[in-house]
Design an enzyme around this catalytic site. Structure first.
Site, PDB file in Angstrom:
ATOM      1  N   PHE A 123       0.775  -1.253   0.038  1.00 38.51           N
ATOM      2  CA  PHE A 123       0.021   0.162   0.194  1.00 38.51           C
ATOM      3  C   PHE A 123       0.659   1.106  -0.312  1.00 38.51           C
ATOM      4  O   PHE A 123       1.815   1.229   0.604  1.00 38.51           O
ATOM      5  CB  PHE A 123      -0.842  -0.192   1.318  1.00 38.51           C
ATOM      6  CG  PHE A 123      -1.922   1.117   1.021  1.00 38.51           C
ATOM      7  CD1 PHE A 123      -3.341   0.569   0.258  1.00 38.51           C
ATOM      8  CD2 PHE A 123      -1.897   2.209   1.801  1.00 38.51           C
ATOM      9  CE1 PHE A 123      -4.210   2.465   0.093  1.00 38.51           C
ATOM     10  CE2 PHE A 123      -3.043   3.240   1.685  1.00 38.51           C
ATOM     11  CZ  PHE A 123      -4.066   3.681   0.565  1.00 38.51           C
ATOM     12  N   ASP A 193       1.310  -3.896   8.688  1.00 40.43           N
ATOM     13  CA  ASP A 193       0.249  -3.377   8.569  1.00 40.43           C
ATOM     14  C   ASP A 193      -0.758  -3.877   8.652  1.00 40.43           C
ATOM     15  O   ASP A 193      -1.184  -4.443   7.264  1.00 40.43           O
ATOM     16  CB  ASP A 193       0.393  -2.488   7.105  1.00 40.43           C
ATOM     17  CG  ASP A 193      -0.400  -1.120   7.522  1.00 40.43           C
ATOM     18  OD1 ASP A 193      -1.732  -1.418   7.439  1.00 40.43           O
ATOM     19  OD2 ASP A 193      -0.199  -0.863   6.363  1.00 40.43           O
ATOM     20  N   TYR A 218     -11.321   2.516  10.332  1.00 36.68           N
ATOM     21  CA  TYR A 218     -12.003   2.940   9.046  1.00 36.68           C
ATOM     22  C   TYR A 218     -12.811   1.991   8.299  1.00 36.68           C
ATOM     23  O   TYR A 218     -14.026   2.202   7.644  1.00 36.68           O
ATOM     24  CB  TYR A 218     -12.254   4.224   9.088  1.00 36.68           C
ATOM     25  CG  TYR A 218     -11.055   3.978   7.639  1.00 36.68           C
ATOM     26  CD1 TYR A 218     -10.420   4.177   6.945  1.00 36.68           C
ATOM     27  CD2 TYR A 218     -10.008   5.347   8.562  1.00 36.68           C
ATOM     28  CE1 TYR A 218     -10.122   4.450   5.939  1.00 36.68           C
ATOM     29  CE2 TYR A 218      -8.760   5.897   7.347  1.00 36.68           C
ATOM     30  CZ  TYR A 218      -8.680   4.897   6.257  1.00 36.68           C
ATOM     31  OH  TYR A 218      -7.696   5.364   5.746  1.00 36.68           O
ATOM     32  N   LYS A 219     -11.913   0.299   8.137  1.00 34.81           N
ATOM     33  CA  LYS A 219     -11.794  -0.457   7.264  1.00 34.81           C
ATOM     34  C   LYS A 219     -13.346  -1.419   8.102  1.00 34.81           C
ATOM     35  O   LYS A 219     -14.616  -1.348   8.513  1.00 34.81           O
ATOM     36  CB  LYS A 219     -11.308  -1.169   6.362  1.00 34.81           C
ATOM     37  CG  LYS A 219     -10.489   0.142   5.937  1.00 34.81           C
ATOM     38  CD  LYS A 219      -9.092  -0.671   5.363  1.00 34.81           C
ATOM     39  CE  LYS A 219      -8.025   0.780   4.726  1.00 34.81           C
ATOM     40  NZ  LYS A 219      -8.309   1.182   3.632  1.00 34.81           N
ATOM     41  N   ARG A 363     -11.994  -4.183  -7.923  1.00 33.85           N
ATOM     42  CA  ARG A 363     -12.591  -4.557  -5.936  1.00 33.85           C
ATOM     43  C   ARG A 363     -13.321  -4.850  -5.133  1.00 33.85           C
ATOM     44  O   ARG A 363     -14.616  -3.774  -4.930  1.00 33.85           O
ATOM     45  CB  ARG A 363     -11.467  -3.792  -5.545  1.00 33.85           C
ATOM     46  CG  ARG A 363     -10.968  -4.105  -3.714  1.00 33.85           C
ATOM     47  CD  ARG A 363      -9.615  -3.652  -3.586  1.00 33.85           C
ATOM     48  NE  ARG A 363     -10.125  -2.001  -3.082  1.00 33.85           N
ATOM     49  CZ  ARG A 363      -9.390  -1.131  -2.101  1.00 33.85           C
ATOM     50  NH1 ARG A 363      -8.553  -1.733  -1.585  1.00 33.85           N
ATOM     51  NH2 ARG A 363      -9.974  -0.394  -1.417  1.00 33.85           N
TER      52      ARG A 363
END
Lengths: 404, 404
Positions: A123, A193, A218-219, A363
């Site tokens: 990422f 991560d 927040y996911k 995705r």
């Protein structure tokens, strides 16, 4: 898989009752909970209390009535989701800032080891922040290599191996224990991560022997847009590692107001400034949902949802880039398509919200807490409909539709 | 000054109407708005919309419907309060994190200049963060000296002079233009911490020629507990200075997802990770109040409120440690008292909320937007009552009451 099959799975779904605890948007099948989780109903009254009573009425007194301990209290609520002890996790700042602090600390730990190793295509902020961290430690370097060359890149000079547990694009998952052991065999620290895996797959940092971890809330944790991130430092490193961003909230005695910095014991030293209490309140209400959740049930349902979309994608002739083995992936499914951007837009027009990741990936996030099997079955049917659309056969399609 | 005098001032107060725009706590005279500002009524509906519609219904789509520009948009709303252009300010992160970024950038700017100069007794996080910043730049040092030795401490090696505009304890105010000019005369950059002055006193960074500034938004700007802080970088430095905490939100193309960091143009490069949108929404509603406010009226009313408490303190025999000249102070008043902690507690018991700052300061915040002259007059009367209390004469008092 028929619609009736999907409905039958919903009737026996042990997680089905959680759906009502979320404010699901009308007329939408939301397959983007891996980017921004849905609003848990409990957040609204929690924030109303934080605004009206805690801030509005109690004002400054609230700092002594729960606010000041929020970073540790929320950390303790995340701990069971990642296989950590309550005193090994703290919440506040962003994932990027936590990464910066952890990487600089890791680079300073052993003067003979000044290299960060990470994966090409990780990422982006992980690599961007690693560049910044390297700039803060004399002699430090960043080695970014392809996944199949990671093992060979570890060596005598490696300070820390930085990996993202589940890949944001493909959903490929690293084996936590295996890669932590490889880092340790090379004498390096292991920093995970967990942004795309926490709340999505079972995680046991203690069993893996991981040293450091960061993650986004927040996911899959549904903490709200830009919710504060977490940092994990294994207990054996808490005294040895120092926070380079030495703010007053990490001071041993922040309210003694002394000129010299003296780090707090334990995880509190990793705090920097004053965290947003509104953001913390939203996240705390979202985290409280997880008290009653069995991660094995999450994993099982995630696998079932994945199978539904994998079948639909195969029927549409799409190339799936996510691993077939549930143990080797996170909780989203990605397909490659030449016109992936336009496909994503066409799905959105039909009420299926997924996302596009450059250059050619569609995705779709699979969030077992609030998606039904029937939701995902319908999304699969709409995906087939979109792909069957004749328009895709026109080579000019993507150009024409690039800014829709 | 009598109660009737205070009421007369209220009747002619041009700011009196703003009081209704705040949810003032019942039964309390709140003199701690310099630490945590009162809840503006507009925040509640703004957050309800952010939760229910933006997060709950629009979900990920909200990033393209206003969220992604929030750091710049809020920066532009703060700009007129500090004498900056709209494109010189950005909001996000904490004051401490902004300080870290700005100080490291300033230290790296000129290899011949590697010293930060700051004031002993500055707000602690400024000095703590300066220690951390120095640790990230080879050869850098931190020089902390008493206020009367600051000018002499500037020299050929000074990279940046870091001063807090209004002192958090005494309310002493530095002259922005004078000290910015002194820093420049020494060849150094000037970095102002405006935490205790923004929204409290008129500020003109452009006129002062200041290079860098940071500030807190949860004090006089009423953004909410732990609200995101701001960073100002004068336009002429925006291309030359680099953010050491190089996160994806500061990348030129954050959604291109490329491995290498390339900083955005302008202020966006100072962003790190994803800011809390709930925190930003609260702050934005609070900032919108300032559209209609004349800072000269704020300054005049602050001076009048100060005079009321100064008179009451003098009548009680208290030593005032804040400057007598309004142009040389911020918008709070501080008294020194041997039992300041217990005095603060006794005032709180009588419904007057101020705060204690170690070792011996009683600090009372004067916030012209929501305090009336009569409020402050009553606080002064209660202060006299508390100080007249015989209990203070007992040397054992403080010991007995240390943990009340």
């Amino acid at each position: 898989m028929t619609r009736d099959d999907a409905r039958a799975l919903d009737r026996s779904d042990p997680l089905a009752a959680f759906r009502d605890r979320f404010a699901l948007p009308e007329g939408v099948i939301y397959l983007d909970g891996n980017s921004l989780g849905v609003l848990p109903r409990a957040v609204t009254p929690a924030l109303a209390d934080t605004l009206t009573r805690q801030w509005g009425e109690r004002l400054i007194r609230s700092w002594n009535e729960g606010w000041i301990e929020a970073p540790q209290r929320l950390g303790a609520k995340i701990a069971p989701l990642i296989g950590a002890a309550a005193d090994e996790v703290i919440v506040g700042d962003t994932t990027s800032t936590h990464l910066f602090k952890a990487l600089v600390a890791a680079l300073r730990h052993d003067p003979a080891r000044r290299t960060i190793v990470s994966e090409a295509g990780n990422f982006p902020t992980d690599l961007h922040i690693a560049e910044g961290a390297v700039g803060c430690v004399p002699g430090a370097t960043l080695k970014v290599v392809a996944r199949d060359r990671l093992a060979a890149a570890l060596g005598d000079d490696t300070a820390v191996l930085l990996l993202t547990h589940v890949h944001y694009k493909t959903a490929e998952r690293f084996d936590l224990a295996d890669w932590s052991a490889r880092a340790h065999a090379a004498g390096a620290l292991m920093l995970w991560d967990l942004s795309h895996s926490v709340g999505a797959v079972p995680i046991d940092l203690a069993a893996a022997g991981a040293d450091l971890a960061v993650g986004c809330t927040y996911k899959y944790l549904n903490g709200g847009p830009g919710a504060p991130a977490f940092l994990y430092v294994a207990r054996q490193w808490q005294a040895a590692l120092a926070n380079p961003v030495s703010g007053w909230m990490g001071h041993a005695e922040p309210f003694a107001f002394t000129d010299g910095y003296r780090p707090a014991e334990g995880m509190r030293r990793w705090l920097v400034g004053t965290p947003s209490i509104l953001a913390m309140a939203s996240l705390e209400a979202a985290l409280d949902l997880w008290n009653d959740i069995d991660m094995a049930q999450i994993a099982a349902k995630s696998a079932a949802l994945f199978a539904i979309l994998a079948e639909a994608g195969a029927a549409a002739g799409l190339a799936c880039v996510s691993p077939a083995d549930p143990a080797q992936r996170g909780s989203h499914i990605s397909f490659r398509h030449r016109h992936a951007y336009a496909v994503t837009q066409a799905l959105i027009a039909r009420g299926v919200i997924g996302d596009f990741r450059a250059p050619d990936v569609l995705r779709l996030g699979l969030t077992p807490l609030y998606l039904s099997h029937e939701d995902v079955w319908r999304a699969g049917a709409l995906l087939q409909e979109v792909i069957a659309d004749e328009a895709w056969r026109d080579p000019a399609y993507a150009t024409r539709n690039a800014v829709t």
